[in-house]
Scaffold this active site. Structure first.
Site, PDB file in Angstrom:
ATOM      1  N   ASP A  65       0.851  -1.198   0.000  1.00 22.85           N
ATOM      2  CA  ASP A  65       0.000   0.000   0.000  1.00 22.85           C
ATOM      3  C   ASP A  65       0.882   1.241   0.000  1.00 22.85           C
ATOM      4  O   ASP A  65       1.758   1.383   0.845  1.00 22.85           O
ATOM      5  CB  ASP A  65      -0.927   0.006   1.231  1.00 22.85           C
ATOM      6  CG  ASP A  65      -2.134   0.906   1.023  1.00 22.85           C
ATOM      7  OD1 ASP A  65      -1.947   2.093   0.702  1.00 22.85           O
ATOM      8  OD2 ASP A  65      -3.265   0.418   1.175  1.00 22.85           O
ATOM      9  N   ASN A  95      -6.473  -5.661  -5.008  1.00 21.80           N
ATOM     10  CA  ASN A  95      -7.524  -4.896  -4.324  1.00 21.80           C
ATOM     11  C   ASN A  95      -7.318  -3.380  -4.434  1.00 21.80           C
ATOM     12  O   ASN A  95      -8.280  -2.624  -4.352  1.00 21.80           O
ATOM     13  CB  ASN A  95      -7.549  -5.332  -2.849  1.00 21.80           C
ATOM     14  CG  ASN A  95      -8.309  -4.390  -1.956  1.00 21.80           C
ATOM     15  OD1 ASN A  95      -9.526  -4.420  -1.884  1.00 21.80           O
ATOM     16  ND2 ASN A  95      -7.585  -3.493  -1.272  1.00 21.80           N
ATOM     17  N   TYR A 125     -13.332   4.383 -13.842  1.00 22.37           N
ATOM     18  CA  TYR A 125     -13.379   3.368 -12.773  1.00 22.37           C
ATOM     19  C   TYR A 125     -14.162   2.132 -13.244  1.00 22.37           C
ATOM     20  O   TYR A 125     -13.700   1.001 -13.103  1.00 22.37           O
ATOM     21  CB  TYR A 125     -14.031   3.998 -11.541  1.00 22.37           C
ATOM     22  CG  TYR A 125     -14.183   3.081 -10.352  1.00 22.37           C
ATOM     23  CD1 TYR A 125     -13.092   2.779  -9.538  1.00 22.37           C
ATOM     24  CD2 TYR A 125     -15.419   2.508 -10.040  1.00 22.37           C
ATOM     25  CE1 TYR A 125     -13.231   1.938  -8.436  1.00 22.37           C
ATOM     26  CE2 TYR A 125     -15.568   1.670  -8.951  1.00 22.37           C
ATOM     27  CZ  TYR A 125     -14.471   1.399  -8.150  1.00 22.37           C
ATOM     28  OH  TYR A 125     -14.609   0.560  -7.065  1.00 22.37           O
ATOM     29  N   LYS A 181     -12.745  -1.691 -13.933  1.00 20.38           N
ATOM     30  CA  LYS A 181     -13.279  -2.853 -13.201  1.00 20.38           C
ATOM     31  C   LYS A 181     -13.891  -3.871 -14.162  1.00 20.38           C
ATOM     32  O   LYS A 181     -13.766  -5.079 -13.944  1.00 20.38           O
ATOM     33  CB  LYS A 181     -14.320  -2.387 -12.178  1.00 20.38           C
ATOM     34  CG  LYS A 181     -13.734  -1.535 -11.040  1.00 20.38           C
ATOM     35  CD  LYS A 181     -12.752  -2.320 -10.203  1.00 20.38           C
ATOM     36  CE  LYS A 181     -12.337  -1.575  -8.932  1.00 20.38           C
ATOM     37  NZ  LYS A 181     -11.402  -2.360  -8.125  1.00 20.38           N
ATOM     38  N   THR A 238     -15.946   1.926   4.113  1.00 24.32           N
ATOM     39  CA  THR A 238     -14.530   2.311   4.133  1.00 24.32           C
ATOM     40  C   THR A 238     -14.482   3.832   4.006  1.00 24.32           C
ATOM     41  O   THR A 238     -15.534   4.480   3.927  1.00 24.32           O
ATOM     42  CB  THR A 238     -13.763   1.698   2.935  1.00 24.32           C
ATOM     43  OG1 THR A 238     -14.261   2.286   1.734  1.00 24.32           O
ATOM     44  CG2 THR A 238     -13.897   0.176   2.868  1.00 24.32           C
TER      45      THR A 238
HETATM   46  N1  LIG Z   1     -15.980   0.084  -0.300  1.00 29.28           N
HETATM   47  C1  LIG Z   1     -16.874  -0.425  -1.138  1.00 29.28           C
HETATM   48  O1  LIG Z   1     -18.065  -0.526  -0.831  1.00 29.28           O
HETATM   49  C2  LIG Z   1     -16.431  -0.889  -2.503  1.00 29.28           C
HETATM   50  C3  LIG Z   1     -17.407  -1.087  -3.486  1.00 29.28           C
HETATM   51  C4  LIG Z   1     -17.023  -1.557  -4.727  1.00 29.28           C
HETATM   52  C5  LIG Z   1     -15.680  -1.851  -4.972  1.00 29.28           C
HETATM   53  N2  LIG Z   1     -14.749  -1.637  -4.000  1.00 29.28           N
HETATM   54  C6  LIG Z   1     -13.347  -2.000  -4.307  1.00 29.28           C
HETATM   55  O2  LIG Z   1     -12.733  -2.560  -3.159  1.00 29.28           O
HETATM   56  C7  LIG Z   1     -11.348  -2.268  -3.155  1.00 29.28           C
HETATM   57  C8  LIG Z   1     -10.939  -1.635  -1.826  1.00 29.28           C
HETATM   58  O3  LIG Z   1     -11.672  -0.425  -1.678  1.00 29.28           O
HETATM   59  P1  LIG Z   1     -11.748   0.383  -0.315  1.00 29.28           P
HETATM   60  O4  LIG Z   1     -13.134   0.916  -0.228  1.00 29.28           O
HETATM   61  O5  LIG Z   1     -11.185  -0.423   0.798  1.00 29.28           O
HETATM   62  O6  LIG Z   1     -10.782   1.613  -0.686  1.00 29.28           O
HETATM   63  P2  LIG Z   1      -9.667   2.411   0.171  1.00 29.28           P
HETATM   64  O7  LIG Z   1      -9.384   3.653  -0.591  1.00 29.28           O
HETATM   65  O8  LIG Z   1     -10.079   2.501   1.594  1.00 29.28           O
HETATM   66  O9  LIG Z   1      -8.425   1.422   0.075  1.00 29.28           O
HETATM   67  C9  LIG Z   1      -7.692   1.268  -1.100  1.00 29.28           C
HETATM   68  C10 LIG Z   1      -6.231   1.213  -0.727  1.00 29.28           C
HETATM   69  O10 LIG Z   1      -5.452   1.025  -1.919  1.00 29.28           O
HETATM   70  C11 LIG Z   1      -4.293   1.791  -1.818  1.00 29.28           C
HETATM   71  N3  LIG Z   1      -3.765   2.038  -3.169  1.00 29.28           N
HETATM   72  C12 LIG Z   1      -4.399   2.674  -4.186  1.00 29.28           C
HETATM   73  N4  LIG Z   1      -3.590   2.706  -5.263  1.00 29.28           N
HETATM   74  C13 LIG Z   1      -2.442   2.076  -4.922  1.00 29.28           C
HETATM   75  C14 LIG Z   1      -1.225   1.793  -5.605  1.00 29.28           C
HETATM   76  N5  LIG Z   1      -1.038   2.165  -6.879  1.00 29.28           N
HETATM   77  N6  LIG Z   1      -0.248   1.116  -4.944  1.00 29.28           N
HETATM   78  C15 LIG Z   1      -0.430   0.721  -3.671  1.00 29.28           C
HETATM   79  N7  LIG Z   1      -1.567   0.959  -2.973  1.00 29.28           N
HETATM   80  C16 LIG Z   1      -2.548   1.647  -3.599  1.00 29.28           C
HETATM   81  C17 LIG Z   1      -4.706   3.066  -1.088  1.00 29.28           C
HETATM   82  O11 LIG Z   1      -3.625   3.710  -0.458  1.00 29.28           O
HETATM   83  C18 LIG Z   1      -5.728   2.504  -0.077  1.00 29.28           C
HETATM   84  O12 LIG Z   1      -5.128   2.230   1.174  1.00 29.28           O
HETATM   85  C19 LIG Z   1     -11.108  -1.385  -4.369  1.00 29.28           C
HETATM   86  O13 LIG Z   1     -10.689  -2.193  -5.449  1.00 29.28           O
HETATM   87  C20 LIG Z   1     -12.473  -0.805  -4.661  1.00 29.28           C
HETATM   88  O14 LIG Z   1     -12.617  -0.439  -6.019  1.00 29.28           O
HETATM   89  C21 LIG Z   1     -15.088  -1.144  -2.780  1.00 29.28           C
END
Ligand SMILES: NC(=O)c1ccc[n+]([C@@H]2O[C@H](COP(=O)([O-])OP(=O)(O)OC[C@H]3O[C@@H](n4cnc5c(N)ncnc54)[C@H](O)[C@@H]3O)[C@@H](O)[C@H]2O)c1
Length: 308
Positions: free
Chosen positions: A38, A97, A173, A177, A207
């Site tokens: 991360d 992720n 986005y 995906k 989140t």
């Molecule tokens: N939260 C939801 O309800 C939801 C819904 C649909 C999809 N998602 C997917 O779930 C996954 C996690 O989402 P989240 O809500 O926990 O997001 P978040 O932003 O809380 O966590 C994502 C993490 O990825 C890290 N990151 C981003 N780009 C990076 C890179 N290039 N290198 C290293 N680290 C990197 C960020 O620093 C962050 O800590 C994502 O793929 C998101 O698209 C989440």
């Protein structure tokens, strides 16, 4: 699940917080060693904070190692796999992720934002699968796991219902995906003989991303209230189940998880067929319109009370 992944090595991207952190925690609880990859970027992918990965890894204990650079380059992917091999003796599980969001209506979006989102959310997953799967295949041939007979691998790509239904203002986005789902299918096919599975998971969980939703209407307000009730632990339970020995026959699938609900999504296949004639334009409407897919967004489709 305690001990079922003992001796296994995992890379979880975006594991410093949110859903990724929950996944890392769950894999470690099941016995795996995990690289917490991360870069600590903002939701839009700007900036970076190495303490995010380091503090999470420290909190998760001796089986967690921090990788604090961006994962979005072939060099970083190679470095991650080498780190796993050096520290854990191999690589068995990859969870793609990490993701960023740069939303804008398609008629206003900046092509540079499109490029950044595609690189971060789609190309990065390819780089890591590309680097890790080569090593996973070799391990399989060499009988990694020895007497335990563990010679398979697991790849889980975190997608989004936005990439399946679409959502307003999320061209980059949703495209990334949707592309990640396509990558999952081909990965599953290319690695089937090596007994490496690849699946896509569309999560719903509270989140920092759900926390900043600014509701534009009543429906969005209700959606947000519901989203805030859903823990990320349900997502990590599903991912760990897919990574367990019992998940060996599940590959090429698209699953969703929202609290205690787990969904199996259908995959696009023809739903109707006509023979093209001289009146094709007319026939399209007359013969196919009752089968057309409407423009329901993912947010509308999942605006129901979650099971938590
Ligand atoms: N939260 C939801 O309800 C939801 C819904 C649909 C999809 N998602 C997917 O779930 C996954 C996690 O989402 P989240 O809500 O926990 O997001 P978040 O932003 O809380 O966590 C994502 C993490 O990825 C890290 N990151 C981003 N780009 C990076 C890179 N290039 N290198 C290293 N680290 C990197 C960020 O620093 C962050 O800590 C994502 O793929 C998101 O698209 C989440």
């Amino acid at each position: 699940m305690t001990g079922i992944l003992e001796g296994r090595a995992a890379i979880v991207t975006g594991a410093g917080r949110g859903i990724g952190r929950a996944i890392a925690e769950s894999l470690i609880a099941a016995g795996a060693g995990v690289i917490v990859a991360d870069n600590g970027a903002s939701i839009g992918g700007e900036g970076g904070d190495p303490t995010v990965a380091r503090e999470t890894a420290a909190a998760l204990g001796k089986k967690a190692i921090a990788f604090a650079d961006s994962v979005a380059s072939p060099g970083a992917a190679k470095g991650l796999v080498e780190m796993a091999v050096k520290n854990f003796g191999g690589i068995d599980i990859v969870v793609n992720n990490a993701a960023i969001l740069r939303d804008a209506f398609v008629f206003r979006a900046d092509p540079r934002d499109w490029d950044a989102v595609i690189r971060n959310n789609l190309s990065a997953a390819f780089y890591l699968i590309n680097a890790a799967s080569a090593v996973m295949r070799d391990q399989g041939k060499a009988g990694r796991g020895g007497a335990g007979g563990y010679d398979w691998g697991r790849i889980v790509n975190i997608v989004s219902s936005a990439g399946l239904y679409g959502n307003l203002g999320q061209a980059a986005y949703a495209s990334a995906k949707a592309g990640l789902f396509g990558l999952t299918r081909v990965t599953a096919m290319d690695l089937a003989r090596a007994q490496i599975t690849a699946n896509a998971v569309a999560p719903f969980a509270r989140t920092r991303v759900t926390d900043i939703i600014q509701p534009a209407n009543e429906a969005q307000k209700t959606y947000k209230e519901r989203a805030l009730k859903i823990g990320a632990n349900h997502v990590s339970d599903l991912v760990t189940a897919l990574c367990s020995p019992a998940g060996k026959s599940i590959t090429g699938q698209l699953l969703g998880v929202r609290g205690r609900e787990v969904f199996l999504f259908g995959q696009p296949r023809p739903v109707a067929r006509i023979e093209a004639g001289s009146n094709l334009a007319q026939d399209l409407g007359a013969k196919l319109s009752d089968k057309f897919t409407d423009l329901t967004t993912d947010l509308e489709a999942f605006n129901t009370e979650p099971l938590v």
